[in-house]
Design an enzyme around this catalytic site. Structure first.
Site, PDB file in Angstrom:
ATOM      1  CB  SER A  85       1.885  -0.010  -2.279  1.00  0.00           C
ATOM      2  OG  SER A  85       1.277  -1.278  -2.453  1.00  0.00           O
ATOM      3  CG  ASP A 116      -0.483   3.987  -1.499  1.00  0.00           C
ATOM      4  OD1 ASP A 116      -0.522   5.058  -0.870  1.00  0.00           O
ATOM      5  OD2 ASP A 116      -1.124   2.967  -1.149  1.00  0.00           O
ATOM      6  CG  ASP A 159       4.975   7.402   4.296  1.00  0.00           C
ATOM      7  OD1 ASP A 159       5.187   8.287   5.149  1.00  0.00           O
ATOM      8  OD2 ASP A 159       4.406   6.329   4.557  1.00  0.00           O
ATOM      9  CD  GLU A 195       1.747   8.815   5.874  1.00  0.00           C
ATOM     10  OE1 GLU A 195       1.745   8.180   6.945  1.00  0.00           O
ATOM     11  OE2 GLU A 195       1.650   8.264   4.766  1.00  0.00           O
ATOM     12  N   GLY A 215      -5.564  -1.863   6.066  1.00  0.00           N
ATOM     13  CA  GLY A 215      -6.065  -3.216   6.319  1.00  0.00           C
ATOM     14  C   GLY A 215      -7.417  -3.198   7.014  1.00  0.00           C
ATOM     15  CG  ASN A 273      -5.007  -2.265  -1.560  1.00  0.00           C
ATOM     16  OD1 ASN A 273      -5.408  -2.898  -2.535  1.00  0.00           O
ATOM     17  ND2 ASN A 273      -3.818  -2.483  -1.027  1.00  0.00           N
TER      18      ASN A 273
END
Length: 288
Positions: free
Chosen positions: A50, A85, A106, A136, A179, A232
C-alpha cells in the site's frame, strides 16, 4: 519461478472453493516471512503493497526488485504475485511500469462513471503486459484520524458494471473494515455478498480487512465466492509482539544480542505463524 499475475491463482481458487491469502508488506522482514510460509506449505500467495510502505521501502521498482531477489535467494517455486493495494490511478500506472505483476486501482471514492472510466484504462494498460487488475466498489471502512468508519455495502448493479470491464477480481464492500474491528461491528453482510455474486458471475471476489474477522464468517464468505482475503493488521501486531517479547526476556543483553537480524527474528517468526494460520483457514495450503 518469477512473479506471476494473480489471475490464474484466483481462478483456481474459485474453482476449488478456497481463497488465496494477500499479505501486506511493511518491511523487508515481511518479504522473508511470507515467502517462506508459502514455500514451506506449498501455497500460492499474493504480496500486497500500500501507499505508506511503498514510500518507506523506496518505491515500486525497489520493492519489485527486492521481492524477485528474495525469491531467487530463497529458492521460491510457488506462485507469487506482487500486488498494489488500494492504489490511486497514478499509483496503479506507476506499478505497471515498475515490475509489479498485479495492481489494484481503488476508484471507490469516485462517482461510479468516473470509477468505470479510470478502471477501463488501467485494465487496458495492465492486460497489455499480462498484469492482473483488481477494482473496488463500495469503500472499505477503517480508522482515520482516530475515527472508525464502518464499511459500506456495495451496490450489486455497480459491481456488475465494473465486472463488465474485464477486471480480474473485484473488491466489493460488504461491511468489512481495515484495522481492528470495534466491539459494535455489525459483521459481514452475506445477503449483499450473495447479490453481488449473482450479478458478477464467476468473477473472483476479494475480502479486504481480513484481520480479526471471525473464522466462521471468513469460511462462509469463501463459500459465497470470496477468493482472496487481505491480511495486514494481525501480522503487524504479531511482528511487534514478537520483538517486544525478545526485550522482555532481556535477550538483547545476551552476547551479541544487539545484532539487528537477531532482534528482528522473533518478529519474522511471529508473522510467519500468522501467515500459515491464515492460509490454513483460507484452504490454500498445498494448492501451489
Amino acid at each position: 519461478m518469477g512473479l506471476v499475475s494473480a489471475k490464474a491463482m484466483l481462478d483456481d481458487a474459485r474453482k476449488g472453493h478456497y481463497a488465496v491469502g494477500h499479505f501486506n508488506l511493511n518491511n523487508m522482514e515481511g518479504v522473508r516471512a511470507f515467502l517462506l510460509a508459502a514455500q514451506e506449505n506449498h501455497a500460492p500467495i499474493i504480496l500486497g503493497v500500500s501507499r505508506g510502505p511503498a514510500k518507506y521501502m523506496g518505491g515500486y521498482r525497489t520493492i519489485s526488485d527486492m521481492v524477485r531477489d528474495f525469491m531467487n535467494a530463497l529458492n521460491i517455486t510457488v506462485p507469487v504475485a506482487l500486488h498494489v493495494d488500494h492504489g490511486t490511478y497514478e499509483e496503479a500506472l506507476d506499478a505497471i511500469e515498475n515490475g509489479f505483476s498485479s495492481v489494484m486501482f481503488d476508484g471507490s471514492g469516485y462517482p461510479i462513471d468516473e470509477n468505470i472510466e479510470k478502471t477501463r484504462h488501467v485494465v487496458e494498460l495492465a492486460h497489455a503486459k499480462g498484469i492482473s487488475v483488481e477494482a473496488e466498489v463500495g469503500a472499505i471502512g477503517g480508522v482515520e484520524d482516530g475515527v472508525i468508519a464502518m464499511g459500506e455495502c456495495a451496490d450489486p448493479a455497480e459491481c456488475a458494471r465494473i465486472a463488465a470491464l474485464g477486471v480480474d477480481f473485484l473488491a466489493a464492500g460488504i461491511g468489512n473494515i481495515h484495522g481492528k474491528y470495534p466491539s459494535n461491528w455489525r459483521g459481514l453482510n452475506f445477503d449483499v455478498l450473495a447479490a453481488i455474486r449473482e450479478q458478477v458471475g464467476d468473477l473472483p471476489l476479494v475480502l479486504h480487512g481480513g484481520s480479526g474477522i471471525p473464522s466462521e464468517m471468513v469460511r462462509k464468505a469463501i463459500d459465497l465466492g470470496i477468493c482472496k482475503v487481505n491480511v495486514n493488521t494481525e501480522c503487524q501486531i504479531a511482528f511487534t509482539e514478537g520483538i517486544k517479547e525478545y526485550f522482555i526476556q532481556k535477550k538483547d543483553q545476551e552476547e551479541r544480542g544487539y545484532i539487528p537480524q537477531t532482534v528482528l527474528e522473533p518478529g519474522i517468526e511471529a508473522m510467519k505463524r500468522v501467515c500459515i494460520e491464515k492460509m490454513t483457514l483460507f484452504g490454500s495450503i498445498g494448492k501451489a
